[in-house]
Design a protein around this motif. Structure first.
Motif, PDB file in Angstrom:
ATOM      1  N   ILE A  61      30.467  34.233 -18.906  1.00 34.69           N
ATOM      2  CA  ILE A  61      29.243  33.927 -19.645  1.00 34.69           C
ATOM      3  C   ILE A  61      29.086  34.867 -20.835  1.00 34.69           C
ATOM      4  N   ALA A  62      29.539  36.124 -20.709  1.00 33.48           N
ATOM      5  CA  ALA A  62      29.427  37.059 -21.835  1.00 33.48           C
ATOM      6  C   ALA A  62      30.220  36.529 -23.033  1.00 33.48           C
ATOM      7  N   LEU A  63      31.435  36.070 -22.781  1.00 33.07           N
ATOM      8  CA  LEU A  63      32.259  35.565 -23.886  1.00 33.07           C
ATOM      9  C   LEU A  63      31.720  34.226 -24.397  1.00 33.07           C
ATOM     10  N   ASN A  64      31.298  33.367 -23.480  1.00 36.72           N
ATOM     11  CA  ASN A  64      30.712  32.089 -23.888  1.00 36.72           C
ATOM     12  C   ASN A  64      29.525  32.322 -24.823  1.00 36.72           C
ATOM     13  N   ASN A  65      28.653  33.228 -24.417  1.00 32.15           N
ATOM     14  CA  ASN A  65      27.467  33.544 -25.195  1.00 32.15           C
ATOM     15  C   ASN A  65      27.828  34.136 -26.555  1.00 32.15           C
ATOM     16  N   MET A  66      28.853  35.008 -26.569  1.00 30.30           N
ATOM     17  CA  MET A  66      29.229  35.611 -27.843  1.00 30.30           C
ATOM     18  C   MET A  66      29.794  34.547 -28.791  1.00 30.30           C
ATOM     19  N   THR A 107      26.531  31.401 -29.048  1.00 29.81           N
ATOM     20  CA  THR A 107      25.216  31.787 -29.560  1.00 29.81           C
ATOM     21  C   THR A 107      25.301  32.767 -30.721  1.00 29.81           C
ATOM     22  N   PHE A 163      34.052  28.663 -18.718  1.00 24.17           N
ATOM     23  CA  PHE A 163      33.023  29.088 -19.664  1.00 24.17           C
ATOM     24  C   PHE A 163      33.525  29.172 -21.102  1.00 24.17           C
TER      25      PHE A 163
END
Lengths: 309, 275
Positions: free
Chosen positions: B118-123, B126, B211
């Motif tokens: 999720i950290a990489l997806n978000n970076m 978003t 993700f």
């Protein structure tokens, strides 16, 4: 070095490679003189990758957890709010999911520890030397059989009319079916090698002479295990628990495959990234396992376990 | 410490039972790939090769295998370079911030895969606005595969005598010559082992991949997950699973032989771990 090359006698054969080579050698000499420069050359790329990709992503995740999603447009709104975090911490639904996930992770870790200790001990200290390597490979092989294949295998084992029911029928046992028990069982199965290997490596490092000395001084095997082996093994056991605990804490795919309606923290994160399209809330939920693992790493960092990963 | 004969026998029996527990579910998948009955009840009702034929004819499986191979190769190459550089710098030099970097390397394997995912997806989505693709999967995989290589190389470096490199320098070899002729040959098998593990890790990764993968792209694990719950495809999933079990034996067996030492799991991870 550079000078030597320039001082070659005129008759010496020269190849096209000479010039770049001389350049390389000047650079090499510079590097040789300056350890600082050598270190910079080695460290820059990987450190930048870890910081720009990984740490930046984790930092961004933390920030995103304080944002919200505009309910009309579905776009992320960058206004700061603690709403998501408050919801995760206070809503009984998420408290229950957090506790359930923690319980599953602890149960999996304990089961794996109980299973791994005797088998690791057997492989390292009891089995004949020529078997040792073979047994280690036998433990490792399923580690590489795909995670999905293993979860799926358990779906078949636990299925109605499946192997477990067939085996249990004569003794009056039935399959637990898909649910929390199935998740614990399957995760214990999948992560078992991650517990066996570090503990095996730990046993392997305990010198036999130490155990013999303990025996010569009159200690019974159990006393030797408790007073000599266990203290030396603690870092390896903790290294194993970091894997099983962390891997279980973040799981959602096994929960999907054999969990029935069981929800874990990972399930919530996944649902909010995909279907619900609420990244800020997913980010807030994911801070829970981060906080738990960081806390655990903080407690165990002095045991030397981190060097055993 | 002298164990009684009966204690040894009890330990041996426990070990055998654990191995039975480890291998039975995998064997069941193998048996089911030949099971004529679609519900896979036990015991099997008949033998068929139908699913094997279907699996080899499936274009979806073939595309997924190609994507998986591509991602795994690129991620392995990147992690070989970065992991080796990192191991050399952390093992050879004492510097300010070394402990921090040491901790940074283990974070991708110590934190759950869902967090990395999720950290990489978000970076990507978003913060940076980069569309997800197979490249974003490569970046994600390389981040934790690096650890595998790092662990293998640093273990080898710790056991290498610095005397050889010093001698090489004393004899006038430059930094690069010494690396090429002295350091690298000693590291070669550790690199091969680390690279194989990184490859296997990436090839099997599912959590971080879900993700970070673009819409419409599939790797093999993603294909399996998508088809697991489709009654018509489940038999083909069995076949793919068996092939994966067999194929996964090769890198681990090779890595074990090459490294000549017990392979750290950390290295191994995440495997799945990460899923």
């Amino acid at each position: 070095m550079a000078q030597q090359i320039q001082q070659l006698p005129p008759g010496a054969p020269r190849t096209a490679g000479d010039v770049p080579r001389a350049k390389a050698n000047t650079f090499s000499a510079l590097l040789h003189r300056s350890p600082r420069l050598r270190l910079a050359g080695l460290l820059t790329a990987p450190a930048l990758w870890l910081v720009l990709v990984y740490i930046a992503a984790l930092a961004a995740l933390l920030v995103t957890a304080f944002w919200t999603v505009d309910t009309f447009t579905g776009q992320v709104s960058t206004e700061w709010t603690t709403e998501n975090i408050v919801t995760v911490l206070t809503d009984p639904v998420y408290q229950r999911i957090t506790l359930r996930t923690l319980w599953i992770a602890v149960a999996v870790t304990l089961i794996d520890m109980v299973l791994a200790l005797p088998i690791a001990f057997f492989i390292a200290k009891v089995a004949p030397a020529r078997w040792e390597k073979l047994l280690v490979v036998a433990v490792l092989m399923p580690l590489w059989a795909s995670y999905l294949v293993k979860a799926y295998a358990w779906r078949n084992v636990l299925a109605e009319g499946g192997l477990l029911e067939w085996l249990g029928a004569p003794i009056g046992l039935s399959s637990p079916g898909y649910g929390e028990t199935a998740v614990i069982l399957t995760l214990s199965y999948i992560w078992l090698p991650y517990m066996i290997l570090p503990i095996y490596a730990g046993f392997d490092r305990v010198p036999d002479s130490l155990l013999e000395a303990s025996g010569d001084l009159g200690a019974k095997p159990l006393t030797t295990m408790r007073l000599v082996m266990l203290p030396l093994l603690v870092p390896s056991i903790i290294a194993g628990t970091i894997f099983t605990f962390s891997l279980s804490l973040g799981d959602y795919i096994t929960a999907q495959i054999v969990g029935g309606t069981t929800q874990m923290l990972g399930t919530v994160v996944y649902a909010n990234v995909g279907a619900a399209n609420n990244l800020p809330f997913a980010a807030a939920v994911s801070l829970v396992p981060i906080a738990i693992i960081m806390f655990y790493l903080f407690i165990v960092r002095r045991t030397g376990a981190l060097n055993n990963l | 410490m002298r164990l009684s004969r009966s204690a040894k026998v009890v330990l041996g029996v426990i070990t055998a039972l654990v191995f039975l527990f480890i291998y039975t579910p995998l064997l069941l998948v193998v048996v089911n790939s030949f099971n004529a009955d679609r519900t896979f009840g036990w015991p099997p009702k008949g033998f068929t090769l139908e699913w094997w034929g279907k699996a080899f004819d499936s274009p979806g499986v073939r595309e997924a295998v190609v994507s998986s191979l591509w991602v795994a190769v690129v991620a392995t190459v990147v992690s070989l370079v970065l992991g080796t550089l990192l191991a050399l710098s952390l093992q050879r030099y004492a510097f300010f911030g070394r402990d921090v970097i040491n901790l940074l390397v283990i974070l991708p394997i110590a934190l759950p895969g869902v967090v990395t995912g999720i950290a990489l997806n978000n970076m990507f989505t978003t913060i940076l606005g980069v569309p997800l693709s197979l490249w974003t999967v490569v970046i994600a995989h390389a981040t934790f595969c690096m650890v595998t290589v790092f662990n293998n190389v640093i273990a080898r470096l710790r056991r290498m005598s610095p005397g050889l490199e010093e001698a090489s320098a004393d004899l006038g070899a430059g930094v690069f010559t010494t690396f090429n002729l002295v350091t690298f040959p000693q590291l070669r098998s550790a690199l091969l082992a680390g690279g194989l593990l990184a490859f296997a890790l990436s090839f099997d990764e599912i959590i971080v991949t879900t993700f970070t993968i673009g819409a419409g792209e599939t790797t093999l694990p993603i294909w399996i997950l998508q088809n697991l719950f489709r009654p018509n495809q489940a038999p083909v999933v069995n076949v793919v699973a068996v092939v994966l079990i067999v194929v996964s034996i090769v890198p681990i067996w090779l890595a074990q032989r090459l490294s000549g030492e017990s392979v750290g799991v950390g290295g191994a991870r995440v495997k799945a771990e990460k899923g």
